[in-house]
Enzyme design. Sequence first.
Site, mmCIF file in Angstrom:
data_model
loop_
_atom_site.group_PDB
_atom_site.id
_atom_site.type_symbol
_atom_site.label_atom_id
_atom_site.label_comp_id
_atom_site.label_asym_id
_atom_site.label_seq_id
_atom_site.Cartn_x
_atom_site.Cartn_y
_atom_site.Cartn_z
ATOM 1 C CE1 TYR A 53 -3.769 -2.631 5.435
ATOM 2 C CE2 TYR A 53 -3.330 -0.283 5.176
ATOM 3 C CZ TYR A 53 -3.615 -1.528 4.624
ATOM 4 O OH TYR A 53 -3.731 -1.653 3.253
ATOM 5 C CB SER A 71 -0.849 -0.002 1.274
ATOM 6 O OG SER A 71 -1.444 1.265 1.485
HETATM 7 N N1 LIG Z 1 -8.729 -0.705 -0.837
HETATM 8 C C1 LIG Z 1 -7.720 0.098 -0.529
HETATM 9 O O1 LIG Z 1 -7.920 1.327 -0.347
HETATM 10 C C2 LIG Z 1 -6.326 -0.457 -0.448
HETATM 11 C C3 LIG Z 1 -5.245 0.436 -0.546
HETATM 12 C C4 LIG Z 1 -3.956 -0.052 -0.459
HETATM 13 C C5 LIG Z 1 -3.737 -1.408 -0.299
HETATM 14 N N2 LIG Z 1 -4.805 -2.263 -0.211
HETATM 15 C C6 LIG Z 1 -4.514 -3.693 -0.025
HETATM 16 O O2 LIG Z 1 -5.099 -4.425 -1.076
HETATM 17 C C7 LIG Z 1 -5.315 -5.776 -0.663
HETATM 18 C C8 LIG Z 1 -6.702 -6.209 -1.077
HETATM 19 O O3 LIG Z 1 -7.650 -5.436 -0.371
HETATM 20 P P1 LIG Z 1 -8.974 -4.861 -1.059
HETATM 21 O O4 LIG Z 1 -8.876 -3.395 -1.044
HETATM 22 O O5 LIG Z 1 -9.251 -5.554 -2.330
HETATM 23 O O6 LIG Z 1 -10.021 -5.247 0.084
HETATM 24 P P2 LIG Z 1 -11.226 -6.300 0.126
HETATM 25 O O7 LIG Z 1 -12.191 -6.012 -0.960
HETATM 26 O O8 LIG Z 1 -11.700 -6.241 1.540
HETATM 27 O O9 LIG Z 1 -10.520 -7.703 -0.157
HETATM 28 C C9 LIG Z 1 -9.704 -8.321 0.789
HETATM 29 C C10 LIG Z 1 -9.465 -9.758 0.395
HETATM 30 O O10 LIG Z 1 -8.616 -10.345 1.400
HETATM 31 C C11 LIG Z 1 -9.201 -11.566 1.838
HETATM 32 N N3 LIG Z 1 -8.956 -11.804 3.257
HETATM 33 C C12 LIG Z 1 -9.184 -10.966 4.291
HETATM 34 N N4 LIG Z 1 -8.940 -11.579 5.459
HETATM 35 C C13 LIG Z 1 -8.564 -12.850 5.149
HETATM 36 C C14 LIG Z 1 -8.204 -13.993 5.917
HETATM 37 N N5 LIG Z 1 -8.226 -13.985 7.267
HETATM 38 N N6 LIG Z 1 -7.858 -15.127 5.273
HETATM 39 C C15 LIG Z 1 -7.865 -15.173 3.930
HETATM 40 N N7 LIG Z 1 -8.208 -14.142 3.143
HETATM 41 C C16 LIG Z 1 -8.560 -12.995 3.753
HETATM 42 C C17 LIG Z 1 -10.700 -11.402 1.594
HETATM 43 O O11 LIG Z 1 -11.288 -12.676 1.344
HETATM 44 P P3 LIG Z 1 -12.365 -13.401 2.316
HETATM 45 O O12 LIG Z 1 -13.197 -12.356 2.952
HETATM 46 O O13 LIG Z 1 -13.096 -14.320 1.369
HETATM 47 O O14 LIG Z 1 -11.525 -14.164 3.267
HETATM 48 C C18 LIG Z 1 -10.743 -10.556 0.319
HETATM 49 O O15 LIG Z 1 -10.739 -11.382 -0.816
HETATM 50 C C19 LIG Z 1 -5.078 -5.800 0.851
HETATM 51 O O16 LIG Z 1 -3.819 -6.367 1.119
HETATM 52 C C20 LIG Z 1 -5.098 -4.322 1.229
HETATM 53 O O17 LIG Z 1 -4.314 -4.065 2.362
HETATM 54 C C21 LIG Z 1 -6.086 -1.818 -0.284
#
Ligand SMILES: NC(=O)c1ccc[n+]([C@@H]2O[C@H](COP(=O)([O-])OP(=O)(O)OC[C@H]3O[C@@H](n4cnc5c(N)ncnc54)[C@H](OP(=O)(O)O)[C@@H]3O)[C@@H](O)[C@H]2O)c1
Length: 255
Positions: free
Chosen positions: A143, A130
Amino acid sequence: MKALVTGATSGIGKKIAEKLSERGWELILTGRNEKILTEMKNCLGNTEIITADFSERKDVYRVYEFCKDRDIDMLVNNAGFGVFGKFAENDLDKELEMMEVNITAVHILMKLFLRDFIKRDSGIILNVASVAGFMHGPLMSGYYASKNYVLRLSMAVHEELRREKSNVSITVLCPGPVNTCFNSRAGVNFSAKPISADQVAEYALKKAFAGSLLAVPGLTTKLCAFSQRFAPYKLLSSVVYNVQHAKKSSDEKKK
Ligand SMILES: NC(=O)c1ccc[n+]([C@@H]2O[C@H](COP(=O)([O-])OP(=O)(O)OC[C@H]3O[C@@H](n4cnc5c(N)ncnc54)[C@H](OP(=O)(O)O)[C@@H]3O)[C@@H](O)[C@H]2O)c1
């Protein structure tokens, strides 16, 4: 070509999976939500699924065991979530769970697949960090620290591979706000305009296929990642605190 995508049930991981499938890749998708994984398998074709909860270390090893004889060409280490609030007040168990998912699972899968990739001198690792990885984050301290870990680990291993003239590549994706379930899962709202998961996924794959180390999507996020180097840490602390605080304030205004 075959990829393992973690956190494939929503947001960035789901979009990366769809885009790889459009490019003809076979997929192994993982996450906790079996219903969504099954829908994706039926919709995409050429896809295997394995449910796993990465807060359980044994599940991380189970995913690797499932994949290790399946000739994986690309690891997308994407699963992650955030815990919002003051460090002293946040629930310790939730934070430890976050560290297992955001740090330990990423570390284990990266190491095990990297060893396989090095043996055959090919493979792509795409780690999702991130823009938070470039700084410290009051009100989301654990985080931000977890994403610093992913970013710094990726940068260090990239250099080890470069020195060995390895054909294995590591790309680390560092997005700013992205329109996914991330904020709602953390119990907050966006305080800055998010970009789409589709844009982020397309950009991440472009960078990963080019073998670039850093993938920082969007001009504003690039400016943040670059300018923080020159900001005094007190100023940075104050700016990040205000950005994070605004997320909660706007949430509370709506109540
Ligand atoms: N959205 C943002 O603003 C942003 C910005 C920078 C970085 N990121 C990073 O991008 C990545 C993806 O996040 P996203 O934004 O796409 O959020 P999201 O829509 O909430 O997706 C998160 C994914 O992680 C999985 N996950 C969460 N907890 C888990 C666990 N205990 N075991 C296995 N899988 C788990 C979830 O799957 P299940 O619920 O099916 O387990 C889901 O598929 C993350 O690493 C996040 O830190 C996001």
